[in-house]
Design an enzyme around this catalytic site. Structure first.
Site, PDB file in Angstrom:
ATOM      1  N   ARG A  15      -4.881   8.190  10.464  1.00  0.00           N
ATOM      2  CA  ARG A  15      -3.637   7.790  11.137  1.00  0.00           C
ATOM      3  C   ARG A  15      -2.412   8.343  10.390  1.00  0.00           C
ATOM      4  NH1 ARG A  15       1.149   5.567   9.945  1.00  0.00           N
ATOM      5  NH2 ARG A  15       0.092   4.156   8.506  1.00  0.00           N
ATOM      6  N   ASP A  16      -2.133   7.822   9.212  1.00  0.00           N
ATOM      7  CA  ASP A  16      -0.923   8.238   8.494  1.00  0.00           C
ATOM      8  C   ASP A  16      -1.022   9.721   8.130  1.00  0.00           C
ATOM      9  OD1 ASP A  16       1.540   8.060   7.270  1.00  0.00           O
ATOM     10  OD2 ASP A  16       0.983   6.488   5.864  1.00  0.00           O
ATOM     11  N   HIS A 207       1.206   0.847  -0.702  1.00  0.00           N
ATOM     12  CA  HIS A 207       1.088   2.046   0.147  1.00  0.00           C
ATOM     13  C   HIS A 207       2.099   3.077  -0.367  1.00  0.00           C
ATOM     14  CE1 HIS A 207       0.605   3.726   4.425  1.00  0.00           C
ATOM     15  NE2 HIS A 207       1.686   4.360   4.014  1.00  0.00           N
ATOM     16  N   HIS A 209       3.459   7.009  -1.009  1.00  0.00           N
ATOM     17  CA  HIS A 209       3.462   8.442  -0.667  1.00  0.00           C
ATOM     18  C   HIS A 209       3.825   9.198  -1.942  1.00  0.00           C
ATOM     19  CE1 HIS A 209       2.918   8.389   3.759  1.00  0.00           C
ATOM     20  NE2 HIS A 209       3.248   7.116   3.590  1.00  0.00           N
ATOM     21  N   CYS A 240       5.337  10.321   7.307  1.00  0.00           N
ATOM     22  CA  CYS A 240       5.880   9.747   8.545  1.00  0.00           C
ATOM     23  C   CYS A 240       6.824  10.740   9.212  1.00  0.00           C
ATOM     24  CB  CYS A 240       6.622   8.447   8.251  1.00  0.00           C
ATOM     25  SG  CYS A 240       7.403   7.739   9.715  1.00  0.00           S
ATOM     26  N   ASN A 249       0.344  10.727   1.746  1.00  0.00           N
ATOM     27  CA  ASN A 249      -0.022   9.526   0.983  1.00  0.00           C
ATOM     28  C   ASN A 249      -0.684   9.962  -0.311  1.00  0.00           C
ATOM     29  OD1 ASN A 249      -0.367   8.749   4.032  1.00  0.00           O
ATOM     30  ND2 ASN A 249      -0.166   6.810   2.948  1.00  0.00           N
TER      31      ASN A 249
END
Ligand code: HMG
Ligand code: MG
Length: 298
Positions: A15-16, A207, A209, A240, A249
Site C-alpha cells: 500500500r504505502d 511509522h 519514512h 505519500c 518507508n
C-alpha cells in the site's frame, strides 16, 4: 520502559510502497507480492487502499488485489479507507480489517483528504460504528507527527490530541507517521512519550519514512521506550503522493535485521523477505532500497 522481547512488523509495502511508485507493476504482481510476503512469517500486511482512484490511481485495483490474494491463517490484511464509501467497497471486497487515516497538521490533511482534521474524524465515526457491528478491526493513522511539508513544525499537543481521538473512537492501534521523514531520534522519542502518556503504549505503532536517513535510528529510539509495533515497507518502497518530497518507508529488511540483532523476535524469515524485496525492486526497475537486502544478495 524496557525494549520489547517481540515486535510485530506491519508490512505496508503493498500500500504505502506502491501508492507512490511511478511504475505500475500491475494487479497480478501486487497479488504475487502479498502472497510472497505472506510466506515470510509477517503477521500484518497492509494490502491496498480503497481511496478515490482519481486521487491515487495506483490503488484503483484494490478490489481485484484483495480478491486475488491467498489469505493465510493468522495474518491480518488491513486496507486503507478514507470514508464510508471506502469502507463499503472494502467490505464488499472481503476486507476484515481496515485503517483510517488523518493527520496532526491541518494543511497536510486538507491536501491528502480534502478535509479538516475535525471533518476527517467525523467521516470516521460511521466507519467505526459499522466496523464495530461487523466485527472489523480498525487501525488509525496520524500523519505528519514530526513535521509537515506545508505547515512546517507540528506541535506535539496536536499529535497527542488526534491520537487520543482515534483511540477514543475505537481504533485498536494508532500508527504515528513521520510522513516526510524529517524526524530525528530524540524528537521521535519525545513524540512517542507524549502520546504514550495519553494512549497505552500497547496500542501504539511507529511509522517512519527514510527521507533523511533517520528512520532506523528513530525506530531504535522508540523501541527503547517500549513500542512493540513497527510499520515498514519491503525494499523501502514508496511515500505519500500528497507529501512533497516524501521518500520510502524504512525498509522492512533493515528493521528485521536490527531487531534480530537486538535479540527481539519478529517471526520473520529475513532471507526470504530480502529476496522478496529484491524481486519487487526488479519489477520497479531499480536496486532494492534495503541495504540488508543488498548485503544478503552479495
Ligand atoms: P473528495 O474529492 O473530497 O471526495 O476526496 P468526495 O466525497 O467529494 O467524492 C468525490 C468523488 O470521489 C466522487 O466520485 C466519489 O464517488 C469518489 P464522482 O462522483 O466524482 O465520480 N469517492 C470515492 N471513490 C472510491 N473510493 C472512495 C471514494 N470516496 C469518494 N473511498 C477523498 C476525498 C478522501 C475520497 C480523497 O481525498 C482521497 O481518496 N484521498 C486519499 C489520499 C491517499 O490515499 N493518500 C495516501 C494515503 S495516506 C498516507 O500515505 C500516510 C500514511 O502512510 C501514514 C504516514 O506516512 O504518515 C497512512
Ligand atoms: Mg506512510
Amino acid at each position: 520502559m524496557a525494549m520489547p522481547a517481540e515486535v510485530r512488523i506491519v508490512e505496508v509495502g503493498p500500500r504505502d510502497g506502491l501508492q507512490n511508485e511511478r511504475v505500475d507493476i500491475g494487479t497480478a504482481a501486487k497479488v504475487e507480492l502479498i502472497d510472497r510476503l505472506s510466506r515470510t512469517g509477517l503477521r500484518s500486511i497492509e494490502a491496498t487502499a480503497f481511496v478515490s482512484p482519481k486521487w491515487v490511481p495506483q490503488m484503483a485495483d484494490a478490489a481485484e488485489v484483495l480478491a486475488g490474494i491467498e489469505r493465510m491463517a493468522g495474518i491480518a490484511y488491513p486496507v486503507l479507507v478514507p470514508n464510508e464509501q471506502g469502507y463499503a467497497r472494502a467490505r464488499e471486497a472481503g476486507a476484515d480489517e481496515v485503517a483510517v487515516f488523518t493527520a496532526a497538521s491541518e494543511a497536510f490533511n486538507l491536501r491528502n483528504t480534502n478535509a479538516s482534521i475535525a471533518q476527517s474524524l467525523e467521516r470516521f465515526a460511521p466507519v467505526l460504528e459499522r466496523a464495530r457491528t461487523d466485527g472489523v478491526r480498525v487501525r488509525g493513522y496520524v500523519s505528519t507527527v514530526l513535521g509537515c511539508p506545508y505547515q512546517g513544525e507540528v506541535p506535539l499537543a496536536d499529535v497527542v490530541r488526534v491520537a487520543r481521538s482515534l483511540h477514543a473512537m475505537g481504533c485498536y492501534e494508532i500508527s504515528l507517521g513521520d510522513t516526510i521523514g524529517v524526524g530525528t531520534p530524540a524528537k521521535a522519542r519525545a513524540m512517542l512519550r507524549a502520546v504514550a502518556a495519553e494512549v497505552p503504549m500497547a496500542a501504539l505503532a511507529i511509522h517512519f519514512h527514510d527521507t533523511y536517513g533517520q528512520a532506523l535510528a528513530n525506530v531504535l529510539a522508540c523501541l527503547e521506550d517500549g513500542v512493540a509495533v513497527v510499520d515498514s515497507a519491503v525494499s523501502g518502497a514508496g511515500g505519500c503522493p500528497y507529501a512533497k518530497g516524501a521518500s520510502g518507508n524504512v525498509a522492512s529488511e533493515d528493521v528485521v535485521y536490527m531487531l534480530h540483532g537486538l535479540g527481539i523476535r519478529t517471526g520473520v524469515d529475513l532471507p526470504l523477505l530480502a529476496e522478496t524485496g529484491r524481486w519487487l525492486a526488479g519489477l520497479l526497475g531499480r536496486e532494492t532500497g534495503s541495504k540488508v537486502g543488498r548485503a544478503l544478495a552479495a
